[in-house]
Design a protein around this motif. Structure first.
Motif, PDB file in Angstrom:
ATOM      1  N   VAL A   1       0.841  -1.203   0.000  1.00  0.00           N
ATOM      2  CA  VAL A   1       0.000   0.000   0.000  1.00  0.00           C
ATOM      3  C   VAL A   1       0.882   1.261   0.000  1.00  0.00           C
ATOM      4  N   GLU A   2       0.563   2.172  -0.911  1.00  0.00           N
ATOM      5  CA  GLU A   2       1.270   3.465  -0.928  1.00  0.00           C
ATOM      6  C   GLU A   2       0.572   4.399   0.056  1.00  0.00           C
ATOM      7  N   THR A   3       1.360   5.124   0.850  1.00  0.00           N
ATOM      8  CA  THR A   3       0.744   6.059   1.798  1.00  0.00           C
ATOM      9  C   THR A   3       1.207   7.487   1.510  1.00  0.00           C
ATOM     10  N   ALA A   4       0.449   8.435   2.046  1.00  0.00           N
ATOM     11  CA  ALA A   4       0.776   9.846   1.832  1.00  0.00           C
ATOM     12  C   ALA A   4       1.894  10.297   2.780  1.00  0.00           C
ATOM     13  N   ASP A   5       2.232   9.473   3.750  1.00  0.00           N
ATOM     14  CA  ASP A   5       3.173   9.884   4.799  1.00  0.00           C
ATOM     15  C   ASP A   5       4.609   9.733   4.303  1.00  0.00           C
ATOM     16  N   ARG A   6       5.238  10.868   4.096  1.00  0.00           N
ATOM     17  CA  ARG A   6       6.587  10.823   3.519  1.00  0.00           C
ATOM     18  C   ARG A   6       7.620  10.225   4.484  1.00  0.00           C
ATOM     19  N   TRP A   7       7.312  10.298   5.815  1.00  0.00           N
ATOM     20  CA  TRP A   7       8.299   9.818   6.791  1.00  0.00           C
ATOM     21  C   TRP A   7       8.589   8.325   6.649  1.00  0.00           C
ATOM     22  N   VAL A   8       7.672   7.567   6.013  1.00  0.00           N
ATOM     23  CA  VAL A   8       7.891   6.116   5.917  1.00  0.00           C
ATOM     24  C   VAL A   8       9.217   5.806   5.210  1.00  0.00           C
ATOM     25  N   LYS A   9       9.602   6.693   4.300  1.00  0.00           N
ATOM     26  CA  LYS A   9      10.845   6.489   3.551  1.00  0.00           C
ATOM     27  C   LYS A   9      12.062   6.412   4.485  1.00  0.00           C
TER      28      LYS A   9
ATOM     29  N   PHE B   1       7.883  -1.397   6.582  1.00  0.00           N
ATOM     30  CA  PHE B   1       7.882  -0.076   5.942  1.00  0.00           C
ATOM     31  C   PHE B   1       8.683  -0.157   4.650  1.00  0.00           C
ATOM     32  N   THR B   2       8.196   0.526   3.622  1.00  0.00           N
ATOM     33  CA  THR B   2       8.906   0.545   2.334  1.00  0.00           C
ATOM     34  C   THR B   2       9.137   2.006   1.932  1.00  0.00           C
ATOM     35  N   HIS B   3       9.791   2.237   0.812  1.00  0.00           N
ATOM     36  CA  HIS B   3      10.071   3.627   0.417  1.00  0.00           C
ATOM     37  C   HIS B   3       8.805   4.364  -0.021  1.00  0.00           C
ATOM     38  N   PHE B   4       7.727   3.594  -0.340  1.00  0.00           N
ATOM     39  CA  PHE B   4       6.489   4.246  -0.798  1.00  0.00           C
ATOM     40  C   PHE B   4       5.372   4.146   0.222  1.00  0.00           C
ATOM     41  N   GLY B   5       5.522   3.291   1.228  1.00  0.00           N
ATOM     42  CA  GLY B   5       4.421   3.095   2.171  1.00  0.00           C
ATOM     43  C   GLY B   5       4.633   1.892   3.057  1.00  0.00           C
ATOM     44  N   ILE B   6       3.667   0.992   3.038  1.00  0.00           N
ATOM     45  CA  ILE B   6       3.731  -0.153   3.949  1.00  0.00           C
ATOM     46  C   ILE B   6       3.427  -1.463   3.215  1.00  0.00           C
ATOM     47  N   SER B   7       3.993  -2.527   3.770  1.00  0.00           N
ATOM     48  CA  SER B   7       3.768  -3.858   3.221  1.00  0.00           C
ATOM     49  C   SER B   7       3.852  -4.854   4.382  1.00  0.00           C
ATOM     50  N   GLY B   8       4.139  -6.110   4.094  1.00  0.00           N
ATOM     51  CA  GLY B   8       4.183  -7.129   5.154  1.00  0.00           C
ATOM     52  C   GLY B   8       2.828  -7.801   5.294  1.00  0.00           C
TER      53      GLY B   8
ATOM     54  N   LYS C   1       0.524   4.455  20.339  1.00  0.00           N
ATOM     55  CA  LYS C   1      -0.703   3.635  20.263  1.00  0.00           C
ATOM     56  C   LYS C   1      -1.504   3.880  18.976  1.00  0.00           C
ATOM     57  N   GLU C   2      -1.374   5.086  18.411  1.00  0.00           N
ATOM     58  CA  GLU C   2      -2.216   5.419  17.249  1.00  0.00           C
ATOM     59  C   GLU C   2      -1.420   6.186  16.200  1.00  0.00           C
ATOM     60  N   LEU C   3      -0.382   5.573  15.729  1.00  0.00           N
ATOM     61  CA  LEU C   3       0.456   6.209  14.711  1.00  0.00           C
ATOM     62  C   LEU C   3      -0.315   6.194  13.390  1.00  0.00           C
ATOM     63  N   GLU C   4      -0.628   7.392  12.911  1.00  0.00           N
ATOM     64  CA  GLU C   4      -1.555   7.475  11.774  1.00  0.00           C
ATOM     65  C   GLU C   4      -0.850   7.313  10.424  1.00  0.00           C
ATOM     66  N   LEU C   5      -1.468   6.563   9.554  1.00  0.00           N
ATOM     67  CA  LEU C   5      -0.972   6.393   8.182  1.00  0.00           C
ATOM     68  C   LEU C   5      -2.138   6.623   7.231  1.00  0.00           C
ATOM     69  N   THR C   6      -1.874   7.336   6.149  1.00  0.00           N
ATOM     70  CA  THR C   6      -2.956   7.628   5.202  1.00  0.00           C
ATOM     71  C   THR C   6      -2.714   6.884   3.892  1.00  0.00           C
ATOM     72  N   PRO C   7      -3.474   5.815   3.639  1.00  0.00           N
ATOM     73  CA  PRO C   7      -3.271   5.085   2.373  1.00  0.00           C
ATOM     74  C   PRO C   7      -3.787   5.884   1.178  1.00  0.00           C
ATOM     75  N   ILE C   8      -3.059   5.843   0.079  1.00  0.00           N
ATOM     76  CA  ILE C   8      -3.509   6.550  -1.139  1.00  0.00           C
ATOM     77  C   ILE C   8      -4.030   5.544  -2.156  1.00  0.00           C
ATOM     78  N   ARG C   9      -3.281   4.486  -2.353  1.00  0.00           N
ATOM     79  CA  ARG C   9      -3.678   3.477  -3.351  1.00  0.00           C
ATOM     80  C   ARG C   9      -2.842   2.214  -3.135  1.00  0.00           C
ATOM     81  N   LEU C  10      -3.267   1.153  -3.796  1.00  0.00           N
ATOM     82  CA  LEU C  10      -2.450  -0.068  -3.780  1.00  0.00           C
ATOM     83  C   LEU C  10      -1.415   0.039  -4.903  1.00  0.00           C
ATOM     84  N   LEU C  11      -0.364  -0.738  -4.793  1.00  0.00           N
ATOM     85  CA  LEU C  11       0.659  -0.673  -5.860  1.00  0.00           C
ATOM     86  C   LEU C  11       0.178  -1.284  -7.171  1.00  0.00           C
ATOM     87  N   GLY C  12      -0.884  -2.085  -7.120  1.00  0.00           N
ATOM     88  CA  GLY C  12      -1.484  -2.586  -8.363  1.00  0.00           C
ATOM     89  C   GLY C  12      -0.985  -3.959  -8.787  1.00  0.00           C
ATOM     90  N   PHE C  13      -1.518  -4.415  -9.920  1.00  0.00           N
ATOM     91  CA  PHE C  13      -1.282  -5.781 -10.375  1.00  0.00           C
ATOM     92  C   PHE C  13       0.198  -6.190 -10.471  1.00  0.00           C
TER      93      PHE C  13
END
Ligand SMILES: Cc1cc2nc3c(=O)[nH]c(=O)nc-3n(C[C@H](O)[C@H](O)[C@H](O)COP(=O)(O)OP(=O)(O)OC[C@H]3O[C@@H](n4cnc5c(N)ncnc54)[C@H](O)[C@@H]3O)c2cc1C
Length: 427
Positions: free
Chosen positions: A214-222, A252-259, A353-365
């Motif tokens: 999942v790609e997130t809007a949070d730049r800090w994930v990088k 955490f990935t350079h674009f968002g989150i996975s696992g 306890k509530e670290l917020e992440l904002t998903p933008i889109r999935l990375l796709g097929f």
């Protein structure tokens, strides 16, 4: 059967087979092997130069071949409301039959975290070799480098099919379509079977990527890319209402989150993104409630009295996450830890306890482990995998509208439906 032996011949015009299986992935190999075991003349067409290209990527090359869950109802539940479709296939060739199949052909397997079953020695190559051995046992004619362009009814008054390939049209009495979904298209799974099925009158439930980063809007994930957090909890909110929670491992990935927990949640994230405002809350300390966590933080702060705040979180967080949390907390890193105010501490607890992440889109097929959607299950007989619309046409594997979570469920779906389709097509 060596890979080189698979590539020598092309099917020729005039060839006739009782069953043609299209797609040399897990479902197709199992279907062809089982059909041939019953003595029929079977061909397997695969567009790649070798079989099982995606299979070799599974489980990071180790192949998580099934999940050690013998209860078919519990197993099927993992596929959501569509899972009931699998009862018959699991009854016929379920987890225990699958493990016996591979074990009787020399595989030593072991159960790992989350009841995932892996080869104990060796890897996905061993699984592929066993399947190729199964094909050779039944003298299945394997044609690699053979892309099917279309399938149609023969116009000679019989109920035969004509399978068109670049080298010609071959006829068969029955067809089993095992062309997979649309995910990881670089492995050959480009959704071809959906088009043929649709042209023959089948309904296709819109294919969507699932088990997807999942790609997130949070730049800090990088700043924390590559960091894996174990035993965390992730909550999904739609328009402020909690919809789902998962516990486990997040990357955490350079674009968002996975696992695993993110992948398993991704299909729903995708659906909710179309409906409203989606937010994810990550609980870094799910074992502690706010009060217990506060006590724990205060204990650490007392221990580190006189130290700077930025040097006082070492027992609570992985090193790479500390600068991120400090920045997000808006507490001066150089501040003495015993000078932190109550409201600053509350802010910190909130981040734990509530670290917020904002998903933008999935990375796709291209990066989806599985495709959700596919051939509507209402149009397939679950006892045989035959089409209810077109006589002698069968489907098996990921092409069906079934998608399970990570953990070996999806390959088991292929073994079970493939075996059942192969058996029924020849019976
Ligand atoms: C990176 C990755 C890791 C995974 N790990 C696991 C795991 O550990 N455990 C698990 O349970 N699941 C895992 N999966 C999912 C699993 O790989 C799939 O569920 C499974 O491969 C689907 O099998 P299938 O036979 O239905 O289709 P596929 O494996 O997609 O095979 C379809 C075959 O059909 C061929 N084909 C397509 N169109 C044509 C055509 N026109 N003519 C001829 N041939 C054609 C393709 O080339 C392909 O070889 C993973 C998936 C990925 C991408």
């Amino acid at each position: 059967m060596e890979l080189s032996q698979q590539n020598k011949k092309s099917p020729r015009k005039g060839n006739y087979f009782e069953v043609i299986v299209i797609g040399g992935g897990p479902a197709g190999m199992m279907a062809a092997g089982r059909a041939a075991q019953q003595g029929a003349r079977i061909a397997l067409f695969e567009k790649n130069e070798s079989l099982g290209r995606k299979l070799l990527l599974t489980g990071k090359g180790r192949c998580n071949l099934t999940n050690y869950e013998y209860d078919k109802v519990k197993f099927a539940e993992k596929f959501g409301k569509e899972g009931r479709f699998l009862y018959s296939a699991l009854e016929h060739f379920g987890v225990s039959e699958t493990l016996n199949f591979f074990q009787s052909r020399g595989l030593v397997w072991q159960v790992e975290r989350g009841d995932r079953v892996f080869p104990k020695e060796g890897d996905a190559q061993n699984i592929l070799k066993i399947l190729m051995g199964y094909l050779a046992e039944g003298r299945v004619k394997v044609y690699c480098n053979t892309e099917v362009i279309g399938i149609d009814r023969a116009k000679d008054g019989t109920e035969n099919f004509i399978v068109s390939t670049a080298t010609g049209a071959i006829s068969a009495k029955k067809i089993i379509v095992c062309t997979g979904g649309k995910s990881y298209p670089q492995t050959g799974s480009t959704g071809d079977g959906y088009h043929w099925a649709q042209a023959l009158g089948h309904t296709i439930i819109e294919p969507k990527p699932a088990l997807n980063p999942v790609e997130t809007a949070d730049r800090w994930v990088k700043e924390v890319q590559g960091l894996t957090l174990k035993n965390v909890s992730l909550q999904l909110y739609l328009d402020g209402r909690k919809r789902e929670e998962r516990f486990g491992e997040l990357l955490f990935t350079h674009f968002g989150i996975s696992g695993p927990i993110v992948m398993d949640m991704s299909k729903n994230i995708n659906d909710y993104l179309e409906k409203g405002k989606v937010k994810l809350l990550l609980d870094l300390k799910p074992a502690l409630d706010f009060q217990k966590l506060e006590e724990r933080v205060m204990r650490d702060f007392r221990e580190f009295k006189g130290r700077m705040f930025k040097n006082s979180l070492v027992k609570l967080l992985p090193a790479s996450l500390i600068p991120v949390i400090i920045k997000l907390s808006a507490i001066e890193g150089e501040k003495k830890v015993d000078h932190i105010t109550k409201s600053e501490r509350k802010r910190l607890l909130h981040l734990f306890k509530e670290l917020e992440l904002t998903p933008i889109r999935l990375l796709g097929f291209p990066w989806a482990v599985i495709t959700a959607g596919g051939i509507s299950l209402k149009e397939i007989d679950p006892n045989t995998m035959v089409s209810k619309k077109i006589k002698n046409l069968y489907f098996a594997g990921e092409i069906l509208n079934l998608d399970g979570p990570s953990g070996g469920y999806n390959l088991q779906e292929c073994w079970s439906t493939g075996y059942l389709a192969g058996e029924s097509a020849v019976k």
